[in-house]
Design a protein around this motif. Sequence first.
Motif, PDB file in Angstrom:
ATOM      1  N   SER A 185       0.827  -1.203   0.000  1.00 51.10           N
ATOM      2  CA  SER A 185       0.000   0.000   0.000  1.00 51.10           C
ATOM      3  C   SER A 185       0.860   1.250   0.000  1.00 51.10           C
ATOM      4  O   SER A 185       2.005   1.235   0.474  1.00 51.10           O
ATOM      5  N   VAL A 186       0.307   2.315  -0.533  1.00 50.31           N
ATOM      6  CA  VAL A 186       0.957   3.618  -0.499  1.00 50.31           C
ATOM      7  C   VAL A 186      -0.085   4.643  -0.073  1.00 50.31           C
ATOM      8  O   VAL A 186      -1.284   4.477  -0.318  1.00 50.31           O
ATOM      9  N   SER A 187       0.363   5.688   0.582  1.00 50.34           N
ATOM     10  CA  SER A 187      -0.508   6.832   0.872  1.00 50.34           C
ATOM     11  C   SER A 187       0.192   8.092   0.391  1.00 50.34           C
ATOM     12  O   SER A 187       1.420   8.212   0.464  1.00 50.34           O
ATOM     13  N   TYR A 188      -0.599   9.009  -0.100  1.00 51.37           N
ATOM     14  CA  TYR A 188      -0.094  10.169  -0.827  1.00 51.37           C
ATOM     15  C   TYR A 188      -0.921  11.374  -0.387  1.00 51.37           C
ATOM     16  O   TYR A 188      -2.151  11.303  -0.321  1.00 51.37           O
ATOM     17  N   GLN A 220      -1.705   9.335  -6.792  1.00 51.88           N
ATOM     18  CA  GLN A 220      -1.402  10.699  -7.222  1.00 51.88           C
ATOM     19  C   GLN A 220      -2.469  11.224  -8.177  1.00 51.88           C
ATOM     20  O   GLN A 220      -2.957  12.357  -8.019  1.00 51.88           O
ATOM     21  N   GLU A 221      -2.852  10.425  -9.158  1.00 56.94           N
ATOM     22  CA  GLU A 221      -3.863  10.857 -10.120  1.00 56.94           C
ATOM     23  C   GLU A 221      -5.208  11.088  -9.439  1.00 56.94           C
ATOM     24  O   GLU A 221      -5.957  12.007  -9.798  1.00 56.94           O
ATOM     25  N   THR A 222      -5.516  10.266  -8.439  1.00 59.11           N
ATOM     26  CA  THR A 222      -6.780  10.426  -7.714  1.00 59.11           C
ATOM     27  C   THR A 222      -6.791  11.725  -6.929  1.00 59.11           C
ATOM     28  O   THR A 222      -7.782  12.473  -6.943  1.00 59.11           O
ATOM     29  N   GLU A 223      -5.680  12.021  -6.249  1.00 52.99           N
ATOM     30  CA  GLU A 223      -5.616  13.267  -5.493  1.00 52.99           C
ATOM     31  C   GLU A 223      -5.681  14.472  -6.419  1.00 52.99           C
ATOM     32  O   GLU A 223      -6.357  15.461  -6.116  1.00 52.99           O
ATOM     33  N   GLU A 224      -5.003  14.414  -7.546  1.00 56.83           N
ATOM     34  CA  GLU A 224      -5.034  15.534  -8.491  1.00 56.83           C
ATOM     35  C   GLU A 224      -6.444  15.780  -9.002  1.00 56.83           C
ATOM     36  O   GLU A 224      -6.863  16.936  -9.152  1.00 56.83           O
ATOM     37  N   ALA A 225      -7.196  14.712  -9.255  1.00 59.58           N
ATOM     38  CA  ALA A 225      -8.580  14.879  -9.701  1.00 59.58           C
ATOM     39  C   ALA A 225      -9.437  15.498  -8.600  1.00 59.58           C
ATOM     40  O   ALA A 225     -10.327  16.316  -8.868  1.00 59.58           O
ATOM     41  N   THR A 226      -9.154  15.140  -7.355  1.00 58.42           N
ATOM     42  CA  THR A 226      -9.883  15.711  -6.222  1.00 58.42           C
ATOM     43  C   THR A 226      -9.617  17.207  -6.103  1.00 58.42           C
ATOM     44  O   THR A 226     -10.540  18.018  -5.960  1.00 58.42           O
ATOM     45  N   LEU A 227      -8.356  17.587  -6.169  1.00 62.91           N
ATOM     46  CA  LEU A 227      -7.980  18.993  -5.999  1.00 62.91           C
ATOM     47  C   LEU A 227      -8.430  19.866  -7.165  1.00 62.91           C
ATOM     48  O   LEU A 227      -8.503  21.093  -7.032  1.00 62.91           O
ATOM     49  N   ALA A 228      -8.740  19.249  -8.290  1.00 60.95           N
ATOM     50  CA  ALA A 228      -9.194  20.013  -9.457  1.00 60.95           C
ATOM     51  C   ALA A 228     -10.650  20.444  -9.334  1.00 60.95           C
ATOM     52  O   ALA A 228     -11.121  21.280 -10.116  1.00 60.95           O
ATOM     53  N   GLY A 269      -5.811  13.314   1.660  1.00 62.43           N
ATOM     54  CA  GLY A 269      -4.940  12.193   1.352  1.00 62.43           C
ATOM     55  C   GLY A 269      -5.595  11.205   0.413  1.00 62.43           C
ATOM     56  O   GLY A 269      -6.821  11.099   0.336  1.00 62.43           O
ATOM     57  N   ALA A 270      -4.755  10.509  -0.325  1.00 68.97           N
ATOM     58  CA  ALA A 270      -5.209   9.438  -1.204  1.00 68.97           C
ATOM     59  C   ALA A 270      -4.349   8.214  -0.932  1.00 68.97           C
ATOM     60  O   ALA A 270      -3.184   8.327  -0.533  1.00 68.97           O
TER      61      ALA A 270
END
Length: 456
Positions: free
Chosen positions: A40-43, A142-150, A159-160
């Motif tokens: 797992s990773v958290s970002y 990373q892509e999920t967080e970027e979509a959230t922040l957009a 966090g993602a």
Amino acid sequence: MSSLFDQSQTLERAEILVEAATKAGADAADAIAARSASTSVSYREGKMEENEHSENDSIALRVFVDGCKASISTNGTGDNEELSKLAERAVAMAKLSPPDPYARLAASEDLMTSGAIDTLREKLDLVDEFMPDHAFLRQLAQETEEATLAVEGVSKSGGASAGHGIGGMVLVTSHGFTGSYLSSQFSFSTTAIAGEGTSMERDYDYSACIHHKDLKTATAVGLKAGERAVARLNPAKIETGTYDVLFDPRIATSLLGHFVGAINGASIARQTSFLKDMLGQQVFAKGVTISDDPLRPRGMGSHPFDGEGIGSQKLNWIEDGQLTQWILDSATAAELDLRTNGRAARSGANPRPGSTNLTLEAGEQSPKDLMANIKDGIYLTDLIGQGVNGVTGDYSRGASGFRIRNGELAEPISEFTIAGNLHDMFARLVPASDLVLEKSTNAPTCLIEAMAVAGR
């Protein structure tokens, strides 16, 4: 990592343990061995926060001696001599234990054959051999967080994360059963925060499945989390009163959780369930069906056999609103003078009754149609606390969501409590048509009329 797909050594260790228990004096025994690995990773806010990998091996033995039972477990790294000593200790413990008239192995005639297990493993399709590395998981997070922040109105990320796991179990019994299976899982999620200071709101979205190609896109999950968080901004208060309440699908599943807890054979045997006298009776409205299907291909709760080696089949706990049976393993079935229905769940030495792929089947009306008839009501999106009494059925939980005005969603609302009794709530529950099968417990949007609400 490829060795995780080979269960031969795990199977051999379980066989050695059962044989050693029999030689040590056990009348009967079974061993369950599990092997798993996860990554797992958290970002958060453009940076990697955690990067983890873990592997686990465990083995547990259950023995029976003159009507007495004992169990013991350890990690899966010992040699044959250590396994023999483990079995001897378990038998010695059983000889000192009080009798248990209901604990037993499953009946021989109910056990699955190896051929049937092999056929089901292929049909269920529970293993994706794709093994993602940390780079793959990091990119997904990373892509999920970027979509959230957009999403306009999202102020920061909560966090993602992304993860992958594979695990399985081997079950061996002294009366002839040998079986094993594996299952993989992929998941990722994100949390969005909208607003500033004391006016911040947060929400989330996620995707989880057996095969990575069935995952939602990072963009879809990120956008959904962001949009949900923004929609919650500046919540109003609601007046105390009686309201028709729509449960969003992701929290409607909690109602199923209360239901299966109430029909669990262990609760019935202890007489601690508010449904203990309702077998064969009308619990839900006519037309309502609640199914349980361990044989759903790629199902999150699927398996070819239960925790005692019994081949499970699809069952309906509720048919046309009536309660048809309890959730049983061999021990609770014996205590209730019934026959097990193949619902033994197991994560260690001792089985317990449990559901598999639990589903409140879809109704006929869409959520929009159900909402259209509500002049002043509530659309619930979150529940807080655990205010449910499984003995009486009394229900009281903190909640938030949206006001419904004249059949349409209106302003967000928070800091109120919904209350009732599950007997009455189940009887009035109306499922919508928007069922999506994506978890081990699934429900559509649900309407419950005339719920008590404590607000301002």
